[in-house]
Design an enzyme around this catalytic site. Structure first.
Site, PDB file in Angstrom:
ATOM      1  N   MET A  93       0.755  -1.064   0.405  1.00 25.21           N
ATOM      2  CA  MET A  93       0.190  -0.390   0.294  1.00 25.21           C
ATOM      3  C   MET A  93       0.872   1.324  -0.348  1.00 25.21           C
ATOM      4  SD  MET A  93      -2.614  -1.035   2.464  1.00 25.21           S
ATOM      5  CE  MET A  93      -1.976  -1.964   3.385  1.00 25.21           C
ATOM      6  N   ASN A 113      -7.705 -11.306  -1.204  1.00 23.10           N
ATOM      7  CA  ASN A 113      -7.557  -9.988  -1.192  1.00 23.10           C
ATOM      8  C   ASN A 113      -8.748  -9.385  -1.503  1.00 23.10           C
ATOM      9  OD1 ASN A 113      -5.968  -7.476  -1.988  1.00 23.10           O
ATOM     10  ND2 ASN A 113      -6.809  -7.766   0.316  1.00 23.10           N
ATOM     11  N   GLY A 114      -9.542  -8.456   0.019  1.00 23.64           N
ATOM     12  CA  GLY A 114     -10.580  -7.537  -0.174  1.00 23.64           C
ATOM     13  C   GLY A 114     -11.376  -7.835   1.179  1.00 23.64           C
ATOM     14  N   ASP A 115     -11.059  -6.614   1.620  1.00 24.74           N
ATOM     15  CA  ASP A 115     -12.673  -6.868   3.167  1.00 24.74           C
ATOM     16  C   ASP A 115     -12.589  -7.582   4.562  1.00 24.74           C
ATOM     17  OD1 ASP A 115     -13.754  -4.383   1.195  1.00 24.74           O
ATOM     18  OD2 ASP A 115     -15.264  -5.621   0.731  1.00 24.74           O
ATOM     19  N   LYS A 130       0.240  -8.896  -8.298  1.00 17.90           N
ATOM     20  CA  LYS A 130      -1.237  -9.010  -7.683  1.00 17.90           C
ATOM     21  C   LYS A 130      -1.554  -7.916  -8.617  1.00 17.90           C
ATOM     22  CE  LYS A 130      -2.758  -6.530  -4.223  1.00 17.90           C
ATOM     23  NZ  LYS A 130      -3.030  -4.633  -4.593  1.00 17.90           N
ATOM     24  N   CYS A 146      -3.792  -1.953  -8.869  1.00 16.15           N
ATOM     25  CA  CYS A 146      -3.536  -0.237  -8.520  1.00 16.15           C
ATOM     26  C   CYS A 146      -4.892   0.263  -9.476  1.00 16.15           C
ATOM     27  CB  CYS A 146      -2.870   1.040  -7.975  1.00 16.15           C
ATOM     28  SG  CYS A 146      -2.687   2.138  -7.367  1.00 16.15           S
TER      29      CYS A 146
HETATM   30  C1  LIG Z   1      -3.839   3.725   1.338  1.00 12.44           C
HETATM   31  C2  LIG Z   1      -4.387   2.262  -0.241  1.00 12.44           C
HETATM   32  C3  LIG Z   1      -2.778   2.170  -0.617  1.00 12.44           C
HETATM   33  C4  LIG Z   1      -2.566   1.530  -1.850  1.00 12.44           C
HETATM   34  N1  LIG Z   1      -1.781   0.928  -2.974  1.00 12.44           N
HETATM   35  C5  LIG Z   1      -1.369   0.143  -3.188  1.00 12.44           C
HETATM   36  C6  LIG Z   1       0.057  -0.275  -3.929  1.00 12.44           C
HETATM   37  O1  LIG Z   1       0.744   0.259  -4.227  1.00 12.44           O
HETATM   38  N2  LIG Z   1      -0.139  -1.669  -4.677  1.00 12.44           N
HETATM   39  C7  LIG Z   1      -0.898  -2.309  -4.858  1.00 12.44           C
HETATM   40  O2  LIG Z   1      -0.890  -3.355  -5.532  1.00 12.44           O
HETATM   41  N3  LIG Z   1      -1.890  -1.914  -4.399  1.00 12.44           N
HETATM   42  C8  LIG Z   1      -2.588  -0.920  -3.695  1.00 12.44           C
HETATM   43  N4  LIG Z   1      -3.601  -1.126  -2.689  1.00 12.44           N
HETATM   44  C9  LIG Z   1      -4.620  -2.164  -2.666  1.00 12.44           C
HETATM   45  C10 LIG Z   1      -4.182  -3.099  -1.940  1.00 12.44           C
HETATM   46  O3  LIG Z   1      -2.996  -3.675  -1.937  1.00 12.44           O
HETATM   47  C11 LIG Z   1      -5.068  -3.847  -1.554  1.00 12.44           C
HETATM   48  O4  LIG Z   1      -5.242  -4.941  -2.722  1.00 12.44           O
HETATM   49  C12 LIG Z   1      -7.059  -3.177  -0.697  1.00 12.44           C
HETATM   50  O5  LIG Z   1      -6.658  -2.568  -0.341  1.00 12.44           O
HETATM   51  C13 LIG Z   1      -7.470  -4.350  -0.940  1.00 12.44           C
HETATM   52  O6  LIG Z   1      -7.614  -5.018   0.167  1.00 12.44           O
HETATM   53  P1  LIG Z   1      -7.919  -4.815   1.538  1.00 12.44           P
HETATM   54  O7  LIG Z   1      -9.912  -5.173   1.413  1.00 12.44           O
HETATM   55  O8  LIG Z   1      -7.687  -5.936   2.442  1.00 12.44           O
HETATM   56  O9  LIG Z   1      -8.037  -3.407   2.107  1.00 12.44           O
HETATM   57  C14 LIG Z   1      -4.215   0.170  -1.275  1.00 12.44           C
HETATM   58  C15 LIG Z   1      -4.670   0.559  -1.196  1.00 12.44           C
HETATM   59  C16 LIG Z   1      -5.105   1.894  -0.006  1.00 12.44           C
HETATM   60  C17 LIG Z   1      -6.561   1.976   0.602  1.00 12.44           C
END
Ligand SMILES: Cc1cc2nc3c(=O)[nH]c(=O)nc-3n(C[C@H](O)[C@H](O)[C@H](O)COP(=O)(O)O)c2cc1C
Length: 339
Positions: free
Chosen positions: A35, A218-220, A157, A118
């Protein structure tokens, strides 16, 4: 938080990632998501200490003109980063990506992760990140060039697809496996969804069923019941956690204990939360220095403080503090109030 040996019925097993010439073992495939702006060295260390088996560095651009900026420099891996050291790269040019992968490997990366996940505008205007999921031929060229460039495992990813009418993660996963990708992490949303709606796990389950390489779902995932639900809905080899860990690194200790069939640690008391704050902030201060360190600490304080019995006006006071020393003194006083 207590740790003890997992029993033989642990729900996650070690996985081995196979690269062109090197193999990397992930002992416990419970990952902190990459992230940007969050999975920096201080937070990765904390989450790793709490039991995350893989902590992926923030995304680094593969564009040569962006590679030597101060930000990229701060994101560079160091030998004391938790192993296996994984860095995420973003790019849309095979030669740039290959060169960036070689550089990351030279810096000590043991895993190179490529970002097709992303949805941010800035990223997609450059047709990188999840925008590339609509261009499978380009994806194939990027992945092949990166795998060819480094001996270590390369992982990918991604999201479930560009939009609802095109959930093509299974097609991209097939391309990825053919290109030599060692593992996939899939966020159960389309690019068009950004972060709206709920994550969907059927597409992830389809990829798990069809492919021979490990998949992280991944997700939620926000709690122990969520973790069990996503594992059984997808059959994935592991889980990846993002937003649920904001201001809550102990979630990894809880998930790990549950997945190892041990007693799950309770939510930490306010004084214990303050210990996490202090540990993370000291790391932030030494990593970023005064100006950036103060700003980054404020961001994390917003998340931590929402879990503390501190009145709203008082919580916001922290954001007006301009130096490391004033933040430290202010936290000393709050800590004293809480005990
Ligand atoms: C602040 C933020 C920054 C993120 N930056 C990236 C990133 O640089 N590369 C990436 O593959 N995903 C990025 N993501 C996505 C996360 O890796 C993840 O796939 C997404 O938040 C869903 O997972 P979660 O529901 O557990 O948050 C980002 C998400 C957030 C909230």
């Amino acid at each position: 938080m207590p740790t003890s040996k997992p029993d033989s019925g642990a729900h996650l097993r070690p996985i081995e990632l196979v690269g062109r010439d090197e193999r990397v073992r992930i002992d416990f495939p419970l990952a902190l998501a990459p992230m940007a702006g969050i999975s920096d060295r201080p937070f990765r260390q904390l989450c790793h200490d709490q039991g995350a088996g893989l902590v992926i560095n923030e995304m680094v651009s593969s564009k040569p003109e962006l590679r030597n900026t101060r930000k990229s420099e701060q994101r560079r891996l160091r030998p004391d980063d938790p192993e296996p050291r994984a860095v995420q790269l973003l790019g849309n040019d095979p030669d740039d990506l290959a060169q960036a992968a070689r550089q990351a490997y030279a810096d000590g990366a043991q895993i190179i992760d490529i970002n097709l996940g992303c949805p941010a505008k800035k990223v997609c205007r450059k047709a990188a990140g999840s925008a590339l999921m609509a261009e499978p031929d380009t994806v194939a060229r990027l992945l092949e060039a990166t795998v060819e460039a480094v001996p270590c495992p390369v992982t990918l990813k991604m999201r479930t697809g560009p939009d609802d009418s095109q959930r093509n993660a299974p097609e991209i996963a097939h391309i990825a496996e053919n290109a030599g990708i060692a593992m996939l992490s899939i966020h159960g949303r389309t690019r068009a969804q950004k972060y709206t709606g709920s994550a969907e796990y059927d597409t992830i389950a389809q990829v798990v069923a069809e492919r021979g390489i490990p998949v992280l779902a991944n997700g939620d995932i926000d709690s122990v019941p969520d973790a069990f639900h996503v594992l059984s809905a997808t059959g994935a080899a592991g889980l990846m956690i993002g937003r649920a860990a904001f201001g809550r690194p102990w979630l990894f200790a809880q998930l790990r204990a549950a997945l190892e069939n041990r007693g799950v640690p309770e939510e930490p008391a306010p004084t214990e939360i303050m210990s996490f704050v202090r540990a993370q902030f000291e790391k932030i201060y030494s990593h970023y220095g005064n100006v950036m360190g103060v700003r980054i600490a404020r961001k994390h304080w917003g998340w931590y403080s929402s879990r503390l019995p501190i009145e709203e006006g008082m919580r916001k006071e922290f954001n007006r503090l301009e130096t490391i020393e004033s933040q430290r003194h202010w936290l000393d006083r709050r800590e004293a109030d809480l005990t």
